[in-house]
Write a protein that holds these residues in place. Structure first.
Motif, PDB file in Angstrom:
ATOM      1  N   LEU A 115      37.031  45.884  32.171  1.00  0.00           N
ATOM      2  CA  LEU A 115      36.795  44.625  32.877  1.00  0.00           C
ATOM      3  C   LEU A 115      36.146  43.587  31.960  1.00  0.00           C
ATOM      4  O   LEU A 115      36.502  42.407  31.978  1.00  0.00           O
ATOM      5  CB  LEU A 115      35.925  44.862  34.107  1.00  0.00           C
ATOM      6  CG  LEU A 115      36.605  45.480  35.311  1.00  0.00           C
ATOM      7  CD1 LEU A 115      35.581  45.847  36.371  1.00  0.00           C
ATOM      8  CD2 LEU A 115      37.645  44.551  35.879  1.00  0.00           C
ATOM      9  N   SER A 116      35.191  44.032  31.158  1.00  0.00           N
ATOM     10  CA  SER A 116      34.530  43.119  30.230  1.00  0.00           C
ATOM     11  C   SER A 116      35.516  42.569  29.207  1.00  0.00           C
ATOM     12  O   SER A 116      35.474  41.382  28.865  1.00  0.00           O
ATOM     13  CB  SER A 116      33.384  43.843  29.537  1.00  0.00           C
ATOM     14  OG  SER A 116      32.765  43.004  28.599  1.00  0.00           O
ATOM     15  N   ASP A 123      41.265  36.321  31.148  1.00  0.00           N
ATOM     16  CA  ASP A 123      42.284  36.615  32.146  1.00  0.00           C
ATOM     17  C   ASP A 123      41.734  36.619  33.565  1.00  0.00           C
ATOM     18  O   ASP A 123      42.484  36.416  34.512  1.00  0.00           O
ATOM     19  CB  ASP A 123      42.951  37.968  31.851  1.00  0.00           C
ATOM     20  CG  ASP A 123      43.768  37.931  30.566  1.00  0.00           C
ATOM     21  OD1 ASP A 123      44.208  36.830  30.196  1.00  0.00           O
ATOM     22  OD2 ASP A 123      43.961  39.002  29.968  1.00  0.00           O
ATOM     23  N   ILE A 124      40.432  36.864  33.717  1.00  0.00           N
ATOM     24  CA  ILE A 124      39.814  36.803  35.039  1.00  0.00           C
ATOM     25  C   ILE A 124      38.581  35.905  34.954  1.00  0.00           C
ATOM     26  O   ILE A 124      37.987  35.736  33.883  1.00  0.00           O
ATOM     27  CB  ILE A 124      39.416  38.204  35.569  1.00  0.00           C
ATOM     28  CG1 ILE A 124      38.427  38.911  34.641  1.00  0.00           C
ATOM     29  CG2 ILE A 124      40.648  39.064  35.815  1.00  0.00           C
ATOM     30  CD1 ILE A 124      37.882  40.213  35.200  1.00  0.00           C
ATOM     31  N   THR A 125      38.204  35.359  36.070  1.00  0.00           N
ATOM     32  CA  THR A 125      37.025  34.492  36.116  1.00  0.00           C
ATOM     33  C   THR A 125      35.765  35.336  36.223  1.00  0.00           C
ATOM     34  O   THR A 125      35.814  36.550  36.467  1.00  0.00           O
ATOM     35  CB  THR A 125      37.110  33.535  37.321  1.00  0.00           C
ATOM     36  OG1 THR A 125      37.069  34.317  38.517  1.00  0.00           O
ATOM     37  CG2 THR A 125      38.374  32.697  37.273  1.00  0.00           C
ATOM     38  N   ASP A 126      34.615  34.673  36.051  1.00  0.00           N
ATOM     39  CA  ASP A 126      33.334  35.381  36.163  1.00  0.00           C
ATOM     40  C   ASP A 126      33.116  35.904  37.578  1.00  0.00           C
ATOM     41  O   ASP A 126      32.549  36.984  37.768  1.00  0.00           O
ATOM     42  CB  ASP A 126      32.182  34.447  35.762  1.00  0.00           C
ATOM     43  CG  ASP A 126      32.143  34.197  34.259  1.00  0.00           C
ATOM     44  OD1 ASP A 126      32.702  35.040  33.521  1.00  0.00           O
ATOM     45  OD2 ASP A 126      31.562  33.183  33.840  1.00  0.00           O
ATOM     46  N   ASP A 127      33.589  35.156  38.564  1.00  0.00           N
ATOM     47  CA  ASP A 127      33.436  35.596  39.957  1.00  0.00           C
ATOM     48  C   ASP A 127      34.275  36.856  40.220  1.00  0.00           C
ATOM     49  O   ASP A 127      33.805  37.800  40.860  1.00  0.00           O
ATOM     50  CB  ASP A 127      33.858  34.456  40.897  1.00  0.00           C
ATOM     51  CG  ASP A 127      33.516  34.777  42.337  1.00  0.00           C
ATOM     52  OD1 ASP A 127      32.421  35.346  42.566  1.00  0.00           O
ATOM     53  OD2 ASP A 127      34.350  34.498  43.229  1.00  0.00           O
ATOM     54  N   GLU A 128      35.518  36.882  39.711  1.00  0.00           N
ATOM     55  CA  GLU A 128      36.371  38.071  39.869  1.00  0.00           C
ATOM     56  C   GLU A 128      35.763  39.263  39.136  1.00  0.00           C
ATOM     57  O   GLU A 128      35.785  40.390  39.624  1.00  0.00           O
ATOM     58  CB  GLU A 128      37.780  37.791  39.343  1.00  0.00           C
ATOM     59  CG  GLU A 128      38.585  36.853  40.198  1.00  0.00           C
ATOM     60  CD  GLU A 128      39.921  36.513  39.558  1.00  0.00           C
ATOM     61  OE1 GLU A 128      40.865  36.242  40.314  1.00  0.00           O
ATOM     62  OE2 GLU A 128      40.016  36.525  38.321  1.00  0.00           O
ATOM     63  N   GLN A 140      34.127  52.631  44.380  1.00  0.00           N
ATOM     64  CA  GLN A 140      35.447  52.404  44.958  1.00  0.00           C
ATOM     65  C   GLN A 140      36.489  52.109  43.897  1.00  0.00           C
ATOM     66  O   GLN A 140      37.673  52.278  44.124  1.00  0.00           O
ATOM     67  CB  GLN A 140      35.395  51.251  45.966  1.00  0.00           C
ATOM     68  CG  GLN A 140      34.542  51.564  47.155  1.00  0.00           C
ATOM     69  CD  GLN A 140      34.397  50.373  48.079  1.00  0.00           C
ATOM     70  OE1 GLN A 140      34.908  49.301  47.784  1.00  0.00           O
ATOM     71  NE2 GLN A 140      33.708  50.563  49.179  1.00  0.00           N
ATOM     72  N   GLY A 141      36.099  51.653  42.738  1.00  0.00           N
ATOM     73  CA  GLY A 141      37.035  51.372  41.666  1.00  0.00           C
ATOM     74  C   GLY A 141      37.663  50.005  41.808  1.00  0.00           C
ATOM     75  O   GLY A 141      37.739  49.445  42.892  1.00  0.00           O
ATOM     76  N   PRO A 142      38.150  49.426  40.703  1.00  0.00           N
ATOM     77  CA  PRO A 142      38.714  48.094  40.731  1.00  0.00           C
ATOM     78  C   PRO A 142      40.132  48.053  41.290  1.00  0.00           C
ATOM     79  O   PRO A 142      40.670  46.988  41.504  1.00  0.00           O
ATOM     80  CB  PRO A 142      38.712  47.669  39.260  1.00  0.00           C
ATOM     81  CG  PRO A 142      38.857  48.937  38.523  1.00  0.00           C
ATOM     82  CD  PRO A 142      38.108  49.956  39.345  1.00  0.00           C
ATOM     83  N   SER A 143      40.745  49.223  41.548  1.00  0.00           N
ATOM     84  CA  SER A 143      42.121  49.220  42.024  1.00  0.00           C
ATOM     85  C   SER A 143      42.241  48.613  43.404  1.00  0.00           C
ATOM     86  O   SER A 143      43.278  48.083  43.767  1.00  0.00           O
ATOM     87  CB  SER A 143      42.685  50.641  42.038  1.00  0.00           C
ATOM     88  OG  SER A 143      41.914  51.437  42.897  1.00  0.00           O
ATOM     89  N   SER A 144      41.157  48.641  44.200  1.00  0.00           N
ATOM     90  CA  SER A 144      41.203  48.036  45.515  1.00  0.00           C
ATOM     91  C   SER A 144      40.662  46.616  45.502  1.00  0.00           C
ATOM     92  O   SER A 144      40.654  45.954  46.511  1.00  0.00           O
ATOM     93  CB  SER A 144      40.423  48.881  46.522  1.00  0.00           C
ATOM     94  OG  SER A 144      39.076  48.944  46.111  1.00  0.00           O
ATOM     95  N   GLY A 145      40.174  46.160  44.342  1.00  0.00           N
ATOM     96  CA  GLY A 145      39.596  44.835  44.232  1.00  0.00           C
ATOM     97  C   GLY A 145      40.625  43.782  43.886  1.00  0.00           C
ATOM     98  O   GLY A 145      41.799  44.068  43.680  1.00  0.00           O
ATOM     99  N   PRO A 146      40.185  42.501  43.761  1.00  0.00           N
ATOM    100  CA  PRO A 146      41.096  41.403  43.496  1.00  0.00           C
ATOM    101  C   PRO A 146      41.619  41.380  42.078  1.00  0.00           C
ATOM    102  O   PRO A 146      42.640  40.783  41.818  1.00  0.00           O
ATOM    103  CB  PRO A 146      40.231  40.167  43.788  1.00  0.00           C
ATOM    104  CG  PRO A 146      38.830  40.599  43.541  1.00  0.00           C
ATOM    105  CD  PRO A 146      38.811  42.047  43.946  1.00  0.00           C
ATOM    106  N   SER A 147      40.916  42.021  41.133  1.00  0.00           N
ATOM    107  CA  SER A 147      41.340  41.940  39.734  1.00  0.00           C
ATOM    108  C   SER A 147      42.318  43.017  39.344  1.00  0.00           C
ATOM    109  O   SER A 147      42.666  43.127  38.189  1.00  0.00           O
ATOM    110  CB  SER A 147      40.100  42.037  38.832  1.00  0.00           C
ATOM    111  OG  SER A 147      39.516  43.313  38.991  1.00  0.00           O
ATOM    112  N   SER A 148      42.783  43.833  40.290  1.00  0.00           N
ATOM    113  CA  SER A 148      43.670  44.930  39.914  1.00  0.00           C
ATOM    114  C   SER A 148      45.001  44.418  39.412  1.00  0.00           C
ATOM    115  O   SER A 148      45.583  44.978  38.510  1.00  0.00           O
ATOM    116  CB  SER A 148      43.880  45.872  41.108  1.00  0.00           C
ATOM    117  OG  SER A 148      44.529  45.185  42.157  1.00  0.00           O
ATOM    118  N   GLY A 149      45.495  43.346  39.975  1.00  0.00           N
ATOM    119  CA  GLY A 149      46.779  42.808  39.506  1.00  0.00           C
ATOM    120  C   GLY A 149      46.651  42.177  38.155  1.00  0.00           C
ATOM    121  O   GLY A 149      47.507  42.306  37.295  1.00  0.00           O
TER     122      GLY A 149
END
Length: 157
Positions: A115-116, A123-128, A140-149
């Motif tokens: 992620l870092s 590619d992702i914002t600080d909020d994401e 829960q892992g990032p796969s269910s989060g908004p940054s998975s795509g």
């Protein structure tokens, strides 16, 4: 003393050798018989009636049945055993991989590092990044989060 007493010199060395040879061959015969019976049940190509027929043939006429089975199906018998050993090894390896990968300590650290790196590339914002980091730390892992795509799409570039 009319009863005959057997001493060690009454049983010569060649007789001991022959007795041991016959005992060894008898044990090997039973091992082969049981391996053939196990192979009959293991074979997926045989139907129920064919399995019953081979089993009756091997049990009722053991010497002839085993000889015919080894001649007719001996080559595939070895292949089935090798395939079963490979399947057991693969199942064991996958279990080990699954058990080793279930630890949360190293996997969350790896996810945070990925992620870092994605955030450093822009590619992702600080909020994401913050939301994905909270998901990783909560387990829960990032796969269910908004940054998975975003993370998946950039990993192939």
């Amino acid at each position: 003393m009319s009863t005959q007493m057997y001493l060690a010199y009454d049983y010569p060395l060649l007789s001991v050798f022959w007795s041991m040879l016959w005992f060894f061959l008898w044990i090997m015969w039973f091992i082969l018989l049981f391996r053939i019976i196990i192979d009959i049940f293991r074979d997926d190509e045989l139907g129920g009636w064919a399995k019953a027929g081979w089993l009756l043939f091997v049990i009722l006429l053991p010497f002839l049945g085993v000889l015919v089975y080894v001649i007719a199906r001996g080559k595939n018998m070895g292949r089935r055993e090798v395939n079963q050993a490979r399947a057991q090894q693969e199942a064991f390896d996958s279990y080990i991989r699954q058990a080793a990968g279930s630890g949360t300590g190293t996997s969350s650290v790896d996810e945070l590092a990925k992620l870092s790196e994605i955030r450093a590339r822009g590619d992702i914002t600080d909020d994401e990044f913050r939301r994905a980091k909270e998901l990783v730390l909560s387990g829960q892992g990032p796969s269910s989060g908004p940054s998975s795509g975003s993370g998946t799409a950039t990993s192939g570039q």
